[in-house]
Motif scaffolding. Structure first.
Motif, short mmCIF file in Angstrom:
data_model
loop_
_atom_site.label_atom_id
_atom_site.label_comp_id
_atom_site.label_asym_id
_atom_site.label_seq_id
_atom_site.Cartn_x
_atom_site.Cartn_y
_atom_site.Cartn_z
N VAL A 1 0.81 -1.18 -0.05
CA VAL A 1 0.23 0.10 -0.34
C VAL A 1 0.74 1.48 0.09
O VAL A 1 1.12 2.51 -0.82
CB VAL A 1 -0.96 0.09 0.98
CG1 VAL A 1 -1.58 1.00 1.24
CG2 VAL A 1 -1.84 -1.22 0.96
N MET A 2 1.47 1.33 0.90
CA MET A 2 3.11 2.50 0.90
C MET A 2 3.45 2.76 -0.52
O MET A 2 3.77 4.18 -0.90
CB MET A 2 3.69 2.50 2.02
CG MET A 2 3.16 2.86 3.04
SD MET A 2 2.09 4.31 3.59
CE MET A 2 3.44 5.24 3.65
N LEU A 3 3.48 2.13 -1.23
CA LEU A 3 4.28 1.13 -2.53
C LEU A 3 3.52 2.15 -3.61
O LEU A 3 3.99 3.09 -3.41
CB LEU A 3 5.27 0.08 -3.02
CG LEU A 3 5.91 0.55 -4.39
CD1 LEU A 3 7.31 1.19 -4.26
CD2 LEU A 3 5.75 -1.66 -5.07
N VAL A 4 2.18 1.83 -3.41
CA VAL A 4 1.54 2.46 -3.72
C VAL A 4 0.90 4.08 -4.06
O VAL A 4 0.75 5.04 -5.08
CB VAL A 4 -0.24 1.34 -4.42
CG1 VAL A 4 -0.83 2.52 -4.86
CG2 VAL A 4 0.22 0.72 -4.97
N LEU A 5 1.26 4.31 -2.85
CA LEU A 5 1.01 5.91 -2.07
C LEU A 5 2.44 6.63 -2.75
O LEU A 5 1.92 7.86 -3.32
CB LEU A 5 0.60 5.57 -1.04
CG LEU A 5 -0.68 5.25 -0.31
CD1 LEU A 5 -0.80 5.56 1.35
CD2 LEU A 5 -1.91 6.12 -0.99
N VAL A 6 3.75 6.51 -2.32
CA VAL A 6 4.16 6.64 -3.32
C VAL A 6 4.73 7.43 -4.53
O VAL A 6 4.82 8.04 -5.45
CB VAL A 6 6.13 5.93 -2.58
CG1 VAL A 6 7.51 6.50 -2.96
CG2 VAL A 6 6.08 5.53 -0.71
N LEU A 7 4.72 6.13 -5.08
CA LEU A 7 4.74 6.05 -6.65
C LEU A 7 3.49 7.65 -7.12
O LEU A 7 3.64 7.66 -8.12
CB LEU A 7 3.95 4.73 -7.04
CG LEU A 7 5.51 3.84 -7.40
CD1 LEU A 7 4.81 2.51 -8.03
CD2 LEU A 7 6.43 4.12 -7.48
N LEU A 8 2.68 6.89 -6.45
CA LEU A 8 1.62 8.03 -6.85
C LEU A 8 1.66 9.85 -6.55
O LEU A 8 2.04 10.81 -7.33
CB LEU A 8 0.16 8.43 -6.31
CG LEU A 8 -1.29 6.79 -6.57
CD1 LEU A 8 -2.24 6.04 -5.78
CD2 LEU A 8 -1.01 6.98 -8.00
N ALA A 9 2.70 9.57 -6.06
CA ALA A 9 3.04 11.07 -4.94
C ALA A 9 4.38 11.18 -5.67
O ALA A 9 4.15 12.34 -6.00
CB ALA A 9 3.25 10.72 -4.14
N LEU A 10 4.96 10.42 -6.49
CA LEU A 10 5.85 10.63 -7.81
C LEU A 10 5.39 11.34 -8.79
O LEU A 10 5.89 11.50 -9.73
CB LEU A 10 6.75 9.88 -7.23
CG LEU A 10 7.52 9.39 -6.42
CD1 LEU A 10 8.38 8.18 -6.94
CD2 LEU A 10 8.42 10.44 -6.11
N MET A 11 4.31 10.86 -8.96
CA MET A 11 3.06 10.99 -10.37
C MET A 11 2.38 12.85 -9.75
O MET A 11 2.08 13.16 -11.22
CB MET A 11 2.91 10.31 -10.68
CG MET A 11 3.52 8.79 -10.95
SD MET A 11 2.57 7.75 -11.52
CE MET A 11 1.37 7.32 -11.29
N SER A 12 2.95 12.82 -8.79
CA SER A 12 1.91 14.10 -8.75
C SER A 12 2.32 15.45 -9.10
O SER A 12 3.55 15.74 -9.90
CB SER A 12 1.01 14.68 -7.39
OG SER A 12 1.99 14.52 -6.86
#
Length: 79
Positions: A45-56
């Motif tokens: 879950v944290m990996l997905v959140l970090v990847l979403l944050a990096l694409m923001s």
């Protein structure tokens, strides 16, 4: 929230044959398989959140501003 979920669902599931067969290759045969599954799921879950944050857009704007900024001046070393 994760405590009751782990205690009443994940840990009992990992003690069943289905849980052992599905996750045994990754989590092993020890008594802590249930909590290990909690850590694996939380990490995903944290990996997905970090990847979403990096694409923001705000992160991309911040990265561009750092890349285009002038390097800082070197600090003077006291004699």
């Amino acid at each position: 929230m994760i405590g009751p979920l782990a205690q009443f669902w994940l840990i009992p599931y990992m003690n069943t044959d289905a849980g052992r067969n599905a996750w045994g290759w990754l989590l092993g045969d020890g008594e802590a398989r249930g909590i290990a599954l909690v850590f694996v799921l939380a990490s995903l879950v944290m990996l997905v959140l970090v990847l979403l944050a990096l694409m923001s857009p705000p992160y991309r704007r911040l990265s561009r501003s750092y890349a285009s900024a002038a390097p800082p001046l070197p600090a003077e070393v006291p004699a």
